[in-house]
Write a protein that holds these residues in place. Structure first.
Motif, PDB file in Angstrom:
ATOM      1  N   VAL A 130       0.837  -1.210   0.000  1.00 17.92           N
ATOM      2  CA  VAL A 130       0.000   0.000   0.000  1.00 17.92           C
ATOM      3  C   VAL A 130       0.869   1.257   0.000  1.00 17.92           C
ATOM      4  N   GLU A 131       1.907   1.246   0.815  1.00 19.54           N
ATOM      5  CA  GLU A 131       2.825   2.380   0.876  1.00 19.54           C
ATOM      6  C   GLU A 131       3.504   2.596  -0.473  1.00 19.54           C
ATOM      7  N   GLY A 132       3.824   1.489  -1.137  1.00 21.41           N
ATOM      8  CA  GLY A 132       4.441   1.571  -2.457  1.00 21.41           C
ATOM      9  C   GLY A 132       3.497   2.174  -3.485  1.00 21.41           C
ATOM     10  N   PHE A 133       2.202   1.853  -3.376  1.00 14.33           N
ATOM     11  CA  PHE A 133       1.209   2.402  -4.299  1.00 14.33           C
ATOM     12  C   PHE A 133       1.077   3.911  -4.114  1.00 14.33           C
ATOM     13  N   VAL A 134       1.123   4.357  -2.862  1.00 14.05           N
ATOM     14  CA  VAL A 134       1.052   5.800  -2.579  1.00 14.05           C
ATOM     15  C   VAL A 134       2.237   6.519  -3.215  1.00 14.05           C
ATOM     16  N   LYS A 135       3.434   5.942  -3.079  1.00 12.25           N
ATOM     17  CA  LYS A 135       4.622   6.545  -3.675  1.00 12.25           C
ATOM     18  C   LYS A 135       4.529   6.545  -5.190  1.00 12.25           C
ATOM     19  N   PHE A 136       3.944   5.474  -5.743  1.00  7.10           N
ATOM     20  CA  PHE A 136       3.756   5.373  -7.191  1.00  7.10           C
ATOM     21  C   PHE A 136       2.829   6.482  -7.691  1.00  7.10           C
ATOM     22  N   LEU A 137       1.729   6.712  -6.969  1.00  6.79           N
ATOM     23  CA  LEU A 137       0.788   7.772  -7.358  1.00  6.79           C
ATOM     24  C   LEU A 137       1.453   9.145  -7.290  1.00  6.79           C
ATOM     25  N   ASN A 138       2.337   9.303  -6.312  1.00  4.74           N
ATOM     26  CA  ASN A 138       3.037  10.576  -6.153  1.00  4.74           C
ATOM     27  C   ASN A 138       3.907  10.898  -7.365  1.00  4.74           C
ATOM     28  N   LYS A 139       4.366   9.851  -8.040  1.00  8.62           N
ATOM     29  CA  LYS A 139       5.203  10.044  -9.227  1.00  8.62           C
ATOM     30  C   LYS A 139       4.433   9.708 -10.503  1.00  8.62           C
ATOM     31  N   GLY A 140       3.147   9.387 -10.346  1.00  9.58           N
ATOM     32  CA  GLY A 140       2.362   8.871 -11.456  1.00  9.58           C
ATOM     33  C   GLY A 140       2.073   9.879 -12.543  1.00  9.58           C
ATOM     34  N   GLN A 141       1.613   9.361 -13.665  1.00  8.75           N
ATOM     35  CA  GLN A 141       1.280  10.176 -14.831  1.00  8.75           C
ATOM     36  C   GLN A 141      -0.233  10.253 -14.988  1.00  8.75           C
ATOM     37  N   THR A 142      -0.707  11.360 -15.514  1.00  7.51           N
ATOM     38  CA  THR A 142      -2.134  11.505 -15.768  1.00  7.51           C
ATOM     39  C   THR A 142      -2.525  10.709 -17.007  1.00  7.51           C
ATOM     40  N   ASN A 143      -3.830  10.485 -17.153  1.00  9.31           N
ATOM     41  CA  ASN A 143      -4.337   9.737 -18.304  1.00  9.31           C
ATOM     42  C   ASN A 143      -4.777  10.649 -19.437  1.00  9.31           C
ATOM     43  N   PHE A 144      -4.655  11.982 -19.221  1.00  8.37           N
ATOM     44  CA  PHE A 144      -5.166  12.920 -20.207  1.00  8.37           C
ATOM     45  C   PHE A 144      -4.046  13.827 -20.702  1.00  8.37           C
ATOM     46  N   LYS A 145      -3.938  13.953 -22.018  1.00 12.10           N
ATOM     47  CA  LYS A 145      -2.853  14.705 -22.633  1.00 12.10           C
ATOM     48  C   LYS A 145      -2.918  16.200 -22.319  1.00 12.10           C
ATOM     49  N   TYR A 146      -4.147  16.733 -22.132  1.00 13.96           N
ATOM     50  CA  TYR A 146      -4.277  18.181 -21.952  1.00 13.96           C
ATOM     51  C   TYR A 146      -4.024  18.626 -20.515  1.00 13.96           C
ATOM     52  N   LEU A 147      -3.776  17.663 -19.602  1.00 12.69           N
ATOM     53  CA  LEU A 147      -3.477  18.008 -18.212  1.00 12.69           C
ATOM     54  C   LEU A 147      -1.971  17.914 -17.975  1.00 12.69           C
ATOM     55  N   SER A 148      -1.517  18.450 -16.825  1.00 14.22           N
ATOM     56  CA  SER A 148      -0.102  18.375 -16.498  1.00 14.22           C
ATOM     57  C   SER A 148       0.328  16.916 -16.391  1.00 14.22           C
ATOM     58  N   SER A 149       1.612  16.666 -16.598  1.00 12.03           N
ATOM     59  CA  SER A 149       2.088  15.287 -16.723  1.00 12.03           C
ATOM     60  C   SER A 149       1.998  14.485 -15.429  1.00 12.03           C
ATOM     61  N   THR A 150       2.153  15.121 -14.271  1.00 10.28           N
ATOM     62  CA  THR A 150       2.104  14.390 -13.001  1.00 10.28           C
ATOM     63  C   THR A 150       0.759  14.568 -12.315  1.00 10.28           C
ATOM     64  N   LEU A 151       0.410  13.586 -11.491  1.00  9.50           N
ATOM     65  CA  LEU A 151      -0.865  13.629 -10.785  1.00  9.50           C
ATOM     66  C   LEU A 151      -0.836  14.679  -9.676  1.00  9.50           C
ATOM     67  N   LYS A 152      -1.887  15.449  -9.585  1.00  9.63           N
ATOM     68  CA  LYS A 152      -2.011  16.418  -8.503  1.00  9.63           C
ATOM     69  C   LYS A 152      -2.401  15.689  -7.215  1.00  9.63           C
ATOM     70  N   PRO A 153      -2.102  16.291  -6.035  1.00  8.01           N
ATOM     71  CA  PRO A 153      -2.445  15.640  -4.761  1.00  8.01           C
ATOM     72  C   PRO A 153      -3.902  15.212  -4.681  1.00  8.01           C
ATOM     73  N   ASN A 154      -4.818  16.021  -5.235  1.00 10.29           N
ATOM     74  CA  ASN A 154      -6.238  15.672  -5.191  1.00 10.29           C
ATOM     75  C   ASN A 154      -6.527  14.400  -5.986  1.00 10.29           C
ATOM     76  N   SER A 155      -5.860  14.257  -7.142  1.00 13.92           N
ATOM     77  CA  SER A 155      -6.048  13.046  -7.952  1.00 13.92           C
ATOM     78  C   SER A 155      -5.437  11.839  -7.244  1.00 13.92           C
ATOM     79  N   GLN A 156      -4.270  12.034  -6.636  1.00 14.36           N
ATOM     80  CA  GLN A 156      -3.641  10.951  -5.879  1.00 14.36           C
ATOM     81  C   GLN A 156      -4.572  10.465  -4.781  1.00 14.36           C
TER      82      GLN A 156
END
Length: 367
Positions: A130-156
């Protein structure tokens, strides 16, 4: 009943790490459970601190097992062989709204990527996973081209909450022995920016043609009523009535399931067109969320507006318009169908006239 019924056992591994197990003697039967918690060699103060936290988690699990025994809720049977992604897909298929289904799918894609496409048994999910998944989301990529490349805290936070819901339900239905998400901390949720149209901008889009007329109609209906896309799309003619000369919508919100009685003005009523059969939808179907939002942005750009609008901006526009017209916060809250007025107060912050008036009082410094 005493603590001798549940004991800790440690097993040495070749890498010097110790695995923590719980050993039970319950109703004449012995059982051993791996907690998937590990003690590392204490070479530094940080190692000692980490082991101390690990022991705290282990003690909590041990305490739960004792409570389960005392309340006759304990079972020595192993969990069913249920896989996470398989269960997740079932939840997506049963999602009660289009918006929730989309979010569940987006969260699923993040987990699928984290697992490299390989499923995992529920019983194998532990704190480290679970901790690893949280870290993954912190570095994760969005699914939409028109948004910023990394996930925002709210999306995480949103994606993790979908995962945590699945795990909590599995724990509640005794598919797993523990909830490994309990001890995980998420990034603090940031207050999202409310993108809305001013009255002047709203008039501009009204006067500007949209390539798909139905998108324009539904978006303007949202601006005049505050309704979400899901509620607009699910609105049927049997939910529309006339009360004291006003058009009233009586429906159950898709998001909150709360029953809503909403009177709308004549302009909004005209957007609905001619009345049809009771079970007919009021509005024709819209394209996908992403496609609809792209059309809205292009339409707004043609009207000279460069804001990153989405369909939901219509709801924000209605809320800020009501506050601009001096509607009291309680009434705005009821019109939006909010269960907590604190949600509505966010719009009051966006249009805080007292602060604006205070700024205007600063005297001329001849700069």
């Amino acid at each position: 009943m005493n603590k001798d019924f549940v004991k800790f056992r440690l097993r040495d591994r070749k890498d010097g790490v110790k695995s923590i197990f719980l050993s039970y003697y319950y109703r004449g039967k012995r059982h051993e459970e791996s907690l998937r918690l590990y003690l590392i060699p204490e070479l530094t103060k940080e190692d000692k601190k980490k082991n101390k936290e690990t022991w705290k988690i282990a003690e909590i699990v041990k305490s739960r097992r004792l409570t389960e025994m005392q309340e006759n809720k304990f079972s020595l049977n192993k969990s069913k062989k249920i896989y996470l992604l398989e269960l997740w897909q079932e939840k997506i298929n049963k999602a009660n709204s289009f918006g929730n289904k989309c979010t569940m799918k987006s969260a699923y894609r993040q987990m699928y990527t984290y697992l490299n496409g390989k499923d995992i048994l529920l019983e194998e999910i532990d704190f480290k996973f679970v901790e690893g998944f949280v870290k993954f989301l912190n570095k994760g990529q969005t699914n939409f081209k028109y948004l910023s490349s990394t996930l925002k805290p709210n999306s995480q936070s949103l994606y993790f909450s979908k995962f945590r819901t699945i795990i909590k339900e599995a724990y509640r239905h005794k598919l797993i022995n523990d909830d490994p998400c309990v001890f995980v901390k998420l990034p603090k949720v940031e207050e999202a920016e409310r993108t809305y149209l001013t009255l002047e901008e709203l008039n501009a889009v009204v006067d500007t043609p949209c390539p798909i007329e139905n998108i324009k109609t539904c978006f303007l209906f949202s601006c005049l009523t505050g309704l979400r896309r899901s509620d607009i799309m699910n609105l049927t003619w049997d939910q529309v009535s006339n009360i004291n000369g006003l058009t009233r919508l009586t429906f159950r919100q898709q998001k909150t399931k709360g029953l809503q009685y909403l009177d709308i003005n004549e302009q909004a009523a005209r957007l609905m067109g001619e009345r049809k059969k009771n079970k007919d939808y009021v509005f024709p179907r819209l394209p996908s969320h992403e496609c609809t939002n792209n059309y809205i942005r292009n339409w707004a750009a043609a009207a000279g507006i460069t804001k990153k609008l989405t369909f939901h901006s219509g709801r924000h526009t209605f809320a800020t318009l009501m506050i601009t017209l001096d509607t009291d916060l309680y009434t705005v809250s009821k019109l939006l169908g909010h269960s907590d007025i604190r949600t509505t107060q966010i719009y009051a912050k966006v249009l805080d006239r007292n602060r604006q008036d205070a700024i205007k009082k600063i005297p001329d410094l001849h700069i």
